[in-house]
Design an enzyme around this catalytic site. Structure first.
Site, mmCIF file in Angstrom:
data_model
loop_
_atom_site.group_PDB
_atom_site.id
_atom_site.type_symbol
_atom_site.label_atom_id
_atom_site.label_comp_id
_atom_site.label_asym_id
_atom_site.label_seq_id
_atom_site.Cartn_x
_atom_site.Cartn_y
_atom_site.Cartn_z
ATOM 1 C CB SER A 165 -1.209 0.010 1.629
ATOM 2 O OG SER A 165 -1.144 1.421 0.931
ATOM 3 C CE1 TYR A 178 -3.905 -2.210 5.332
ATOM 4 C CE2 TYR A 178 -2.853 0.326 4.598
ATOM 5 C CZ TYR A 178 -3.542 -0.892 3.894
ATOM 6 O OH TYR A 178 -3.657 -1.580 2.385
HETATM 7 N N1 NAD Z 1 -8.569 -0.892 -1.701
HETATM 8 C C1 NAD Z 1 -7.551 0.080 -1.042
HETATM 9 O O1 NAD Z 1 -7.837 1.197 -1.272
HETATM 10 C C2 NAD Z 1 -6.178 -0.307 -1.127
HETATM 11 C C3 NAD Z 1 -5.399 0.722 -1.263
HETATM 12 C C4 NAD Z 1 -3.584 0.162 -1.374
HETATM 13 C C5 NAD Z 1 -3.700 -1.074 -1.198
HETATM 14 N N2 NAD Z 1 -4.329 -1.992 -0.498
HETATM 15 C C6 NAD Z 1 -3.784 -3.305 -0.516
HETATM 16 O O2 NAD Z 1 -4.971 -4.356 -0.780
HETATM 17 C C7 NAD Z 1 -4.585 -5.623 -0.737
HETATM 18 C C8 NAD Z 1 -6.622 -5.655 -1.112
HETATM 19 O O3 NAD Z 1 -7.138 -4.691 -0.966
HETATM 20 P P1 NAD Z 1 -8.954 -4.531 -1.731
HETATM 21 O O4 NAD Z 1 -8.880 -3.128 -0.788
HETATM 22 O O5 NAD Z 1 -8.907 -5.633 -2.605
HETATM 23 O O6 NAD Z 1 -9.489 -5.356 0.119
HETATM 24 P P2 NAD Z 1 -10.723 -5.906 -0.293
HETATM 25 O O7 NAD Z 1 -12.126 -6.356 1.670
HETATM 26 O O8 NAD Z 1 -12.299 -5.584 -1.455
HETATM 27 O O9 NAD Z 1 -10.659 -7.822 -0.170
HETATM 28 C C9 NAD Z 1 -9.928 -7.989 0.814
HETATM 29 C C10 NAD Z 1 -10.213 -10.148 0.291
HETATM 30 O O10 NAD Z 1 -9.644 -10.663 1.513
HETATM 31 C C11 NAD Z 1 -10.293 -11.134 1.847
HETATM 32 N N3 NAD Z 1 -9.493 -11.899 3.283
HETATM 33 C C12 NAD Z 1 -9.583 -11.019 3.781
HETATM 34 N N4 NAD Z 1 -8.257 -11.526 5.096
HETATM 35 C C13 NAD Z 1 -8.252 -13.230 4.636
HETATM 36 C C14 NAD Z 1 -7.385 -13.961 5.659
HETATM 37 N N5 NAD Z 1 -7.051 -13.871 6.845
HETATM 38 N N6 NAD Z 1 -7.198 -14.431 4.336
HETATM 39 C C15 NAD Z 1 -7.979 -14.595 2.779
HETATM 40 N N7 NAD Z 1 -8.404 -14.169 3.049
HETATM 41 C C16 NAD Z 1 -8.658 -13.184 3.823
HETATM 42 C C17 NAD Z 1 -11.314 -11.026 1.572
HETATM 43 O O11 NAD Z 1 -12.309 -11.947 1.697
HETATM 44 C C18 NAD Z 1 -11.603 -10.399 0.540
HETATM 45 O O12 NAD Z 1 -12.216 -11.004 -0.741
HETATM 46 C C19 NAD Z 1 -4.787 -6.003 0.591
HETATM 47 O O13 NAD Z 1 -3.675 -5.986 0.832
HETATM 48 C C20 NAD Z 1 -5.205 -3.647 0.804
HETATM 49 O O14 NAD Z 1 -4.763 -3.606 2.081
HETATM 50 C C21 NAD Z 1 -5.832 -1.680 -1.132
#
Ligand code: NAD
Length: 290
Positions: A165, A178
């Site tokens: 991130s 986080y």
């Molecule tokens: N959404 C954002 O703005 C953003 C920005 C930067 C980085 N990220 C990173 O991108 C990645 C994905 O984020 P996202 O926004 O798609 O989130 P999201 O919540 O839409 O999806 C996350 C997925 O991970 C699964 N999950 C949660 N805990 C889990 C576990 N213990 N084991 C297996 N699966 C698990 C959930 O069921 C879900 O399907 C994360 O690592 C997040 O930190 C997100």
């Protein structure tokens, strides 16, 4: 099947790959947290370019539904990345079902924002276990399979890519659990890159900006826009739109990050065989590296 049997099978299969076309033709990929959000978007792009893909997620039902929407080269498998035995089981099942692992995208992640006064030690541990320790478990077990494959075919390169991130590059106010775990993830990436290069395993992190159109931000009940509006995090904001506009203005390229933007960086990591241990920003210029 146990891990030793899975490693032997992966070794035998190293030159047996599906005959598919595309930039990733024949590759076998795993995407954790692949049921929705960035993970699903990345999986779609990998699939489109010929990879067979495991959507590995704690939400098994959605992982299976998302896999069937992708097509016959996609499989949904349940995993909890915060459990070492569950990640071990994931890599074993991947080898059983698809034959090996060429690309592992450690994408599953969770957020519990809050100040020192608000966040509980239990919430801190929960976030750390998924985002930081979970990444270590993924590298630990995925690299076992890749090392076995390397023994059978020393010429091939393999990739482990962490979806980190922008909060792994700069601190994040009232979001320290986080940001801390994501910063730590980059330390793991650099250290594993040094350790695993002798097996031709590259380890890189991708650091996306905010995916405003995804469920994490835009869910009408639990999304961060609604949470931040209720918490008064953006002074003067009266609607979700006000909160969104305040966030959009932080990036010189005035939009949120999309899964396609992140997937481009994933392709860079896989196709570039002269880079490892990097943290690659995809933030629309919000975070600039020196
Ligand atoms: N959404 C954002 O703005 C953003 C920005 C930067 C980085 N990220 C990173 O991108 C990645 C994905 O984020 P996202 O926004 O798609 O989130 P999201 O919540 O839409 O999806 C996350 C997925 O991970 C699964 N999950 C949660 N805990 C889990 C576990 N213990 N084991 C297996 N699966 C698990 C959930 O069921 C879900 O399907 C994360 O690592 C997040 O930190 C997100």
């Amino acid at each position: 099947m146990n891990l030793t049997e899975a490693k032997n099978l992966a070794k035998q299969n190293v030159n047996v790959r599906p005959d598919t076309k595309g930039r990733l033709g024949g590759k076998i990929a795993v995407v954790t947290g692949g049921a929705q959000g960035f993970g699903l978007g990345i999986a779609e792009e990998l699939y489109r370019e010929g990879a067979s893909v495991v959507l590995a997620d704690i939400n098994e039902e959605l992982a299976k539904a998302s896999a069937s929407s992708l097509g016959e080269r996609a499989v949904g498998i349940k995993v909890d990345v915060s459990s070492a035995s569950s990640v071990e089981e994931l890599v074993i099942r991947t080898v059983e079902e698809l034959g090996g692992i060429d690309i592992f995208v450690a994408n599953a992640g969770v957020v519990k924002a809050g100040s020192l006064d608000e966040l509980t030690p239990e919430q801190f541990d929960f976030v750390t276990k998924v985002n930081y320790t979970g990444y270590y478990y993924c590298v630990k077990y995925a690299s076992e399979i890749m090392k076995a494959q390397h023994e059978a075919n020393p010429d091939a390169w393999y990739d482990i890519i962490q979806i980190n991130s922008k909060s792994g590059l700069v601190g994040s106010k009232n979001n320290f659990a986080y940001a801390g775990g994501k910063f730590g993830g980059i330390g793991l990436t650099q250290s594993f890159a040094l350790e695993l290069v002798e097996y031709q395993i590259k380890i890189n992190s991708i650091c996306p900006g905010n995916f405003y159109d995804g469920p994490l931000w835009s869910d009408p009940e639990k999304g961060l826009f609604v949470q931040y509006l209720k918490a008064g995090k953006v002074p003067g904001a009266k609607t979700v739109e006000d909160v969104k506009n305040s966030y959009l203005s932080k990036s010189p390229i005035h939009r949120g990050c999309t899964p396609k933007d992140v997937a481009k960086a994933v392709f860079y990591c896989v196709e570039q065989t002269y880079e490892t241990g990097q943290a690659i920003p995809v933030t629309g210029g919000q975070v600039m590296m020196n």
